[in-house]
Write a protein that holds these residues in place. Structure first.
Motif, PDB file in Angstrom:
ATOM      1  N   GLY A   1       0.888  -1.148   0.090  1.00 26.60           N
ATOM      2  CA  GLY A   1       0.030   0.027   0.052  1.00 26.60           C
ATOM      3  C   GLY A   1       0.911   1.308   0.001  1.00 26.60           C
ATOM      4  N   LYS A   2       2.070   1.171  -0.483  1.00 28.45           N
ATOM      5  CA  LYS A   2       2.860   2.414  -0.582  1.00 28.45           C
ATOM      6  C   LYS A   2       2.275   3.565  -1.263  1.00 28.45           C
ATOM      7  CE  LYS A   2       6.210   1.123  -3.922  1.00 28.45           C
ATOM      8  NZ  LYS A   2       5.284   0.139  -4.710  1.00 28.45           N
ATOM      9  N   THR A   3       1.696   3.236  -2.471  1.00 24.14           N
ATOM     10  CA  THR A   3       1.086   4.419  -3.275  1.00 24.14           C
ATOM     11  C   THR A   3       0.014   4.997  -2.694  1.00 24.14           C
ATOM     12  OG1 THR A   3       1.594   3.043  -5.466  1.00 24.14           O
ATOM     13  CG2 THR A   3       0.214   5.072  -5.743  1.00 24.14           C
ATOM     14  N   THR A   4      -0.758   4.248  -2.092  1.00 19.33           N
ATOM     15  CA  THR A   4      -2.080   4.999  -1.190  1.00 19.33           C
ATOM     16  C   THR A   4      -1.633   5.491   0.000  1.00 19.33           C
ATOM     17  OG1 THR A   4      -2.418   2.874  -0.028  1.00 19.33           O
ATOM     18  CG2 THR A   4      -3.902   3.242  -2.103  1.00 19.33           C
ATOM     19  N   VAL A   5      -0.538   5.303   0.631  1.00 20.38           N
ATOM     20  CA  VAL A   5       0.209   5.894   1.566  1.00 20.38           C
ATOM     21  C   VAL A   5       0.606   7.082   1.537  1.00 20.38           C
ATOM     22  CG1 VAL A   5       2.055   5.835   3.469  1.00 20.38           C
ATOM     23  CG2 VAL A   5       0.461   4.122   3.166  1.00 20.38           C
ATOM     24  N   MET A   6       1.272   7.376   0.328  1.00 16.89           N
ATOM     25  CA  MET A   6       1.870   8.268  -0.402  1.00 16.89           C
ATOM     26  C   MET A   6       0.859   9.329  -0.870  1.00 16.89           C
ATOM     27  SD  MET A   6       4.063   9.166  -3.773  1.00 16.89           S
ATOM     28  CE  MET A   6       2.517  10.058  -4.306  1.00 16.89           C
ATOM     29  N   VAL A   7      -0.301   9.007  -1.480  1.00 15.25           N
ATOM     30  CA  VAL A   7      -1.408   9.955  -1.758  1.00 15.25           C
ATOM     31  C   VAL A   7      -1.944  10.349  -0.382  1.00 15.25           C
ATOM     32  CG1 VAL A   7      -3.745  10.141  -2.598  1.00 15.25           C
ATOM     33  CG2 VAL A   7      -2.235   8.477  -3.978  1.00 15.25           C
ATOM     34  N   GLY A   8      -2.311   9.766   0.553  1.00 14.81           N
ATOM     35  CA  GLY A   8      -2.475  10.242   1.753  1.00 14.81           C
ATOM     36  C   GLY A   8      -1.732  11.268   2.420  1.00 14.81           C
ATOM     37  N   LEU A   9      -0.442  10.803   2.465  1.00 13.73           N
ATOM     38  CA  LEU A   9       0.778  11.780   2.833  1.00 13.73           C
ATOM     39  C   LEU A   9       0.521  13.287   2.163  1.00 13.73           C
ATOM     40  CD1 LEU A   9       3.993   9.806   3.453  1.00 13.73           C
ATOM     41  CD2 LEU A   9       2.810  11.190   5.384  1.00 13.73           C
ATOM     42  N   SER A  10       0.428  13.103   0.847  1.00 12.56           N
ATOM     43  CA  SER A  10       0.349  14.195   0.046  1.00 12.56           C
ATOM     44  C   SER A  10      -0.948  15.023   0.383  1.00 12.56           C
ATOM     45  CB  SER A  10       0.529  14.019  -1.535  1.00 12.56           C
ATOM     46  OG  SER A  10       1.606  13.156  -1.967  1.00 12.56           O
ATOM     47  N   LYS A  11      -1.839  14.128   0.476  1.00 12.52           N
ATOM     48  CA  LYS A  11      -3.332  15.074   1.023  1.00 12.52           C
ATOM     49  C   LYS A  11      -3.078  15.791   2.325  1.00 12.52           C
ATOM     50  CE  LYS A  11      -6.686  15.232  -0.833  1.00 12.52           C
ATOM     51  NZ  LYS A  11      -7.115  16.220  -1.783  1.00 12.52           N
ATOM     52  N   ALA A  12      -2.444  15.004   3.409  1.00 10.40           N
ATOM     53  CA  ALA A  12      -2.318  15.475   4.711  1.00 10.40           C
ATOM     54  C   ALA A  12      -1.442  16.856   4.724  1.00 10.40           C
ATOM     55  CB  ALA A  12      -2.017  14.617   5.544  1.00 10.40           C
ATOM     56  N   LEU A  13      -0.202  16.756   3.798  1.00 11.84           N
ATOM     57  CA  LEU A  13       0.529  17.749   3.993  1.00 11.84           C
ATOM     58  C   LEU A  13       0.108  19.015   3.263  1.00 11.84           C
ATOM     59  CD1 LEU A  13       3.668  15.698   3.143  1.00 11.84           C
ATOM     60  CD2 LEU A  13       3.275  16.986   5.226  1.00 11.84           C
ATOM     61  N   ASN A  14      -0.661  18.960   2.342  1.00 10.30           N
ATOM     62  CA  ASN A  14      -1.305  19.964   1.540  1.00 10.30           C
ATOM     63  C   ASN A  14      -0.369  20.903   1.027  1.00 10.30           C
ATOM     64  OD1 ASN A  14      -3.415  21.385   0.402  1.00 10.30           O
ATOM     65  ND2 ASN A  14      -3.696  22.636   2.381  1.00 10.30           N
ATOM     66  N   LYS A  15       0.707  20.231   0.442  1.00 11.54           N
ATOM     67  CA  LYS A  15       1.809  21.284  -0.160  1.00 11.54           C
ATOM     68  C   LYS A  15       2.075  20.887  -1.758  1.00 11.54           C
ATOM     69  CE  LYS A  15       4.475  21.787   4.150  1.00 11.54           C
ATOM     70  NZ  LYS A  15       4.407  23.252   4.084  1.00 11.54           N
ATOM     71  N   LYS A  16       2.692  21.629  -2.336  1.00 12.49           N
ATOM     72  CA  LYS A  16       2.950  21.428  -3.850  1.00 12.49           C
ATOM     73  C   LYS A  16       4.074  20.030  -3.865  1.00 12.49           C
ATOM     74  CE  LYS A  16       3.634  23.864  -8.114  1.00 12.49           C
ATOM     75  NZ  LYS A  16       3.783  25.124  -8.689  1.00 12.49           N
ATOM     76  N   ILE A  17       3.627  19.016  -4.652  1.00  9.14           N
ATOM     77  CA  ILE A  17       4.230  17.884  -4.753  1.00  9.14           C
ATOM     78  C   ILE A  17       4.935  17.791  -6.064  1.00  9.14           C
ATOM     79  CG2 ILE A  17       3.174  16.903  -2.810  1.00  9.14           C
ATOM     80  CD1 ILE A  17       2.290  14.952  -5.064  1.00  9.14           C
ATOM     81  N   GLY A  18       6.026  16.927  -6.148  1.00  9.52           N
ATOM     82  CA  GLY A  18       6.725  16.452  -7.069  1.00  9.52           C
ATOM     83  C   GLY A  18       6.641  15.094  -7.115  1.00  9.52           C
ATOM     84  N   TYR A  19       6.971  14.312  -8.146  1.00 10.64           N
ATOM     85  CA  TYR A  19       6.794  12.734  -7.945  1.00 10.64           C
ATOM     86  C   TYR A  19       7.519  12.138  -9.197  1.00 10.64           C
ATOM     87  CZ  TYR A  19       4.932   8.126  -8.311  1.00 10.64           C
ATOM     88  OH  TYR A  19       4.642   6.621  -8.299  1.00 10.64           O
ATOM     89  N   LEU A  20       8.297  11.229  -8.841  1.00 11.74           N
ATOM     90  CA  LEU A  20       8.772  10.382  -9.711  1.00 11.74           C
ATOM     91  C   LEU A  20       8.990   8.572  -9.396  1.00 11.74           C
ATOM     92  CD1 LEU A  20      12.861  10.104  -9.638  1.00 11.74           C
ATOM     93  CD2 LEU A  20      11.700  11.974  -8.517  1.00 11.74           C
TER      94      LEU A  20
END
Length: 344
Positions: free
Chosen positions: A14-33
């Motif tokens: 579940g690393k992708t879903t955890v990452m999505v959750g972190l991104s939503k919770a942080l509410n910051k501008k993210i980059g991804y690779l």
């Protein structure tokens, strides 16, 4: 610029879903690779990773998904790049994806060893980029014990900013925290949080099924976003079906032959969220009209009922950009259960 490398010891942690959750919770501008893509999509002569496309769509990233990975095939990468060039390529990719962002997320492959022969495993990525490594672990209590003990005893994390472990998809969260977590903490690996199992994250929409079964939509195209929670195989008599408690549950998807008008009517009467018609058989026009009136999607597939059920059972319920409620739930779960400050 915070750089966070997300890895998992095993597949489907579940690393992708955890990452999505972190991104939503942080509410910051993210980059991804995702340097080594492992969920390949081929469309219009272009290759990209499913997770890259997902993140790009959810967070409206301007970068193209195909530019978020170095490659997808072991043999090609082994032929094209040595370790030095791979390190340089990852550093260049990270610099490009981090421009104008507050946080850069780097996702490893499907498990911790994936990509190690081509220098693109998650631990190597953490060394190349110099970010904070997080390992997502899931499973039953014994699996969690084994995996965290493995991290402590067998992983060489020298030279890496290892922030700790997120324990994901725990079934009985209260019992786990009371009985097992104190013993796990004694192992000496930082525990960033424990995320409870959420049944709602395992459901998929009728549209998701339609795309993966290559189904033809007969009726209700505008209602394909309905959520499937239970699957009923309508291969029995109507009398036998009516005695099944499953038929009365929420979110029923009926799988039955297109010539089984009696079973299709049962599905309509019990407010099914969708009906899959098997054997490539179209029901009579009055049945189609009734389904349209009831606003029930009917999908037609070429497979027989058994094969259709088997294929659905093997489908992985991946997150999609249209899963708005799931995405919000993931953000709330991370906000409530994870020590975010310890990560950033």
């Amino acid at each position: 610029m915070n750089k966070i490398i997300i890895a998992s010891l095993r597949k489907n942690a579940g690393k992708t879903t955890v990452m999505v959750g972190l991104s939503k919770a942080l509410n910051k501008k993210i980059g991804y690779l995702k340097p080594f893509g492992d969920r390949l999509i081929y469309n219009k002569k272009r290759l990209w990773d499913y997770d890259s496309a997902l993140i790009a769509n959810i967070f409206t990233l301007s970068e193209n998904p195909e530019d978020m990975s170095i490659g997808f095939d072991h043999s090609k990468l082994r032929y094209m790049y040595d370790e030095k060039i791979t390190r340089e390529k990852v550093a260049e990719l990270a610099a490009n994806m981090a421009q104008g962002k507050d946080i850069l997320f780097v996702e490893g492959g499907k498990d911790l060893a994936y990509g190690i022969s081509v220098y693109l495993d998650a631990v190597s990525l953490a060394r190349y980029i110099g970010g904070n490594l997080i390992i997502v672990i899931s499973g039953d209590e014994n699996t969690v014990f084994d995996d965290i003990t493995y991290v402590k005893k067998n992983m060489d994390l020298s030279g890496i900013s290892f922030k700790g472990v997120i324990i994901n998809k725990i079934q009985n969260i209260d019992d786990f925290k009371e009985t097992y977590l104190p013993q796990i903490q004694k192992i000496g690996v930082p525990i960033l949080g424990v995320i409870p199992y959420q049944k709602d994250l395992t459901y998929f929409s009728v549209n998701y099924l339609s795309e993966r079964l290559f189904a033809k939509v007969v009726t209700g195209e505008e209602y394909l976003n309905r959520t499937v929670k239970n699957i009923f195989i309508g291969a029995m008599s109507v009398n036998a079906a009516l005695q099944q408690p499953l038929l009365k549950k929420e979110g029923i998807l009926m799988i039955t032959g297109g010539d089984r008008t009696d079973m299709i009517l049962v599905a309509l009467d019990y407010q099914a969220v969708g009906i899959i018609l098997t054997n490539n058989v179209v029901p009579p026009s009055h049945i189609i009209s009734k389904a349209a009136e009831r606003k029930v999607p009917m999908l037609m597939v070429t497979y027989d009922t058994y094969e259709t059920a088997r294929r659905i059972d093997s489908i992985e319920p991946l997150l999609t950009r249209d899963d708005k409620q799931k995405i919000e739930l993931l953000g709330k779960l991370v906000q409530d259960t994870i020590n975010i400050q310890a990560i950033i």
